[in-house]
Motif scaffolding. Structure first.
Motif, mmCIF file in Angstrom:
data_model
loop_
_atom_site.group_PDB
_atom_site.id
_atom_site.type_symbol
_atom_site.label_atom_id
_atom_site.label_comp_id
_atom_site.label_asym_id
_atom_site.label_seq_id
_atom_site.Cartn_x
_atom_site.Cartn_y
_atom_site.Cartn_z
ATOM 1 N N ALA A 2 0.840 -1.198 0.000
ATOM 2 C CA ALA A 2 0.000 0.000 0.000
ATOM 3 C C ALA A 2 0.872 1.242 0.000
ATOM 4 O O ALA A 2 2.030 1.199 0.399
ATOM 5 N N PRO A 3 0.316 2.362 -0.463
ATOM 6 C CA PRO A 3 1.061 3.614 -0.378
ATOM 7 C C PRO A 3 1.507 3.875 1.062
ATOM 8 O O PRO A 3 0.871 3.461 2.013
ATOM 9 N N ASP A 122 -6.510 6.650 -9.522
ATOM 10 C CA ASP A 122 -6.179 5.996 -8.254
ATOM 11 C C ASP A 122 -5.393 4.703 -8.500
ATOM 12 O O ASP A 122 -4.388 4.439 -7.832
ATOM 13 N N GLU A 123 -5.864 3.887 -9.443
ATOM 14 C CA GLU A 123 -5.172 2.632 -9.761
ATOM 15 C C GLU A 123 -3.739 2.904 -10.214
ATOM 16 O O GLU A 123 -2.794 2.238 -9.787
ATOM 17 N N ARG A 126 -1.560 3.986 -7.254
ATOM 18 C CA ARG A 126 -1.181 2.825 -6.433
ATOM 19 C C ARG A 126 -0.112 1.989 -7.132
ATOM 20 O O ARG A 126 0.855 1.555 -6.502
ATOM 21 N N THR A 127 -0.266 1.779 -8.426
ATOM 22 C CA THR A 127 0.717 1.004 -9.178
ATOM 23 C C THR A 127 2.074 1.685 -9.136
ATOM 24 O O THR A 127 3.102 1.027 -8.922
ATOM 25 N N CYS A 129 3.169 3.786 -6.830
ATOM 26 C CA CYS A 129 3.687 3.649 -5.458
ATOM 27 C C CYS A 129 4.335 2.278 -5.264
ATOM 28 O O CYS A 129 5.412 2.166 -4.660
ATOM 29 N N GLU A 130 3.682 1.230 -5.786
ATOM 30 C CA GLU A 130 4.229 -0.118 -5.659
ATOM 31 C C GLU A 130 5.528 -0.268 -6.442
ATOM 32 O O GLU A 130 6.496 -0.843 -5.952
ATOM 33 N N SER A 133 8.325 1.555 -4.580
ATOM 34 C CA SER A 133 8.504 1.217 -3.173
ATOM 35 C C SER A 133 9.962 0.853 -2.870
ATOM 36 O O SER A 133 10.584 0.069 -3.575
ATOM 37 N N ASP A 139 2.775 8.627 -0.603
ATOM 38 C CA ASP A 139 1.376 8.318 -0.378
ATOM 39 C C ASP A 139 0.637 8.318 -1.716
ATOM 40 O O ASP A 139 1.204 8.661 -2.757
ATOM 41 N N LEU A 140 -0.620 7.930 -1.675
ATOM 42 C CA LEU A 140 -1.408 7.828 -2.900
ATOM 43 C C LEU A 140 -1.528 9.173 -3.615
ATOM 44 O O LEU A 140 -1.415 9.242 -4.842
ATOM 45 N N ARG A 144 -0.404 9.797 -7.373
ATOM 46 C CA ARG A 144 -1.292 10.301 -8.430
ATOM 47 C C ARG A 144 -0.654 11.496 -9.143
ATOM 48 O O ARG A 144 -0.693 11.592 -10.365
#
Length: 157
Positions: A2-3, A122-123, A126-127, A129-130, A133, A139-140, A144
């Motif tokens: 997660a973010p 949003d998707e 998140r992608t 951020c992953e 990582s 954060d999200l 974005r």
């Protein structure tokens, strides 16, 4: 993953873009996206000292080169854009559809496109951020914004 929680994250002081790496991009669009990332983004950059951060972006061998510079340290990362290409294409397409819809579609059609755009954004955040990582933790909302900048850099002017 997660973010990241941004409780101890630092601000982004500047985003520099190698314009020669992104010749087809609209300078106006990516300048606005970079400014938004600077004004509202926060991240952690393990191994790059302490923030605030300076980000230098360029393309090397079809990968995004991100150099992160903090107080007393600098660190570089190469990131494949391949996993994000489909999301970028879809996001740019839905943004174009949204702009066209504003000029003649019904309010419910515009709202549906806007909901789809936000969900895809949003998707993609998140992608991103992953994918980043452990290199650039964010954060999200920062994810974005960073994705928006990547779309602006990869869109045709």
């Amino acid at each position: 993953m997660a973010p990241t929680s941004m409780a101890d994250a630092a601000t982004i002081a500047a985003v520099e873009v190698d314009a020669e790496s992104f010749p087809a991009a609209s300078r106006d669009e990516w300048t606005v996206a970079a400014k938004d990332l600077v004004e509202n983004g926060r991240l952690k950059a393990p191994g790059a000292g302490e923030g605030p951060w300076r980000l230098n972006l360029s393309l090397r061998e079809s990968r995004l080169a991100v150099e992160v510079e903090g107080l007393g340290a600098r660190r570089g990362h190469l990131i494949s854009l391949t996993p994000l290409k489909g999301l970028m294409r879809d996001y740019l397409m839905i943004c174009d559809s949204h702009v066209q819809a504003v000029h003649g579609a019904s309010p419910s059609q515009i709202e549906a496109l806007d909901m789809g755009r936000r969900g895809l954004h949003d998707e993609a955040g998140r992608t991103l951020c992953e994918r980043l990582s452990g290199k650039l933790d964010m954060d999200l909302e920062t994810g974005r914004r960073f994705f928006t900048l990547l779309c602006a850099l990869n869109a045709k002017a």
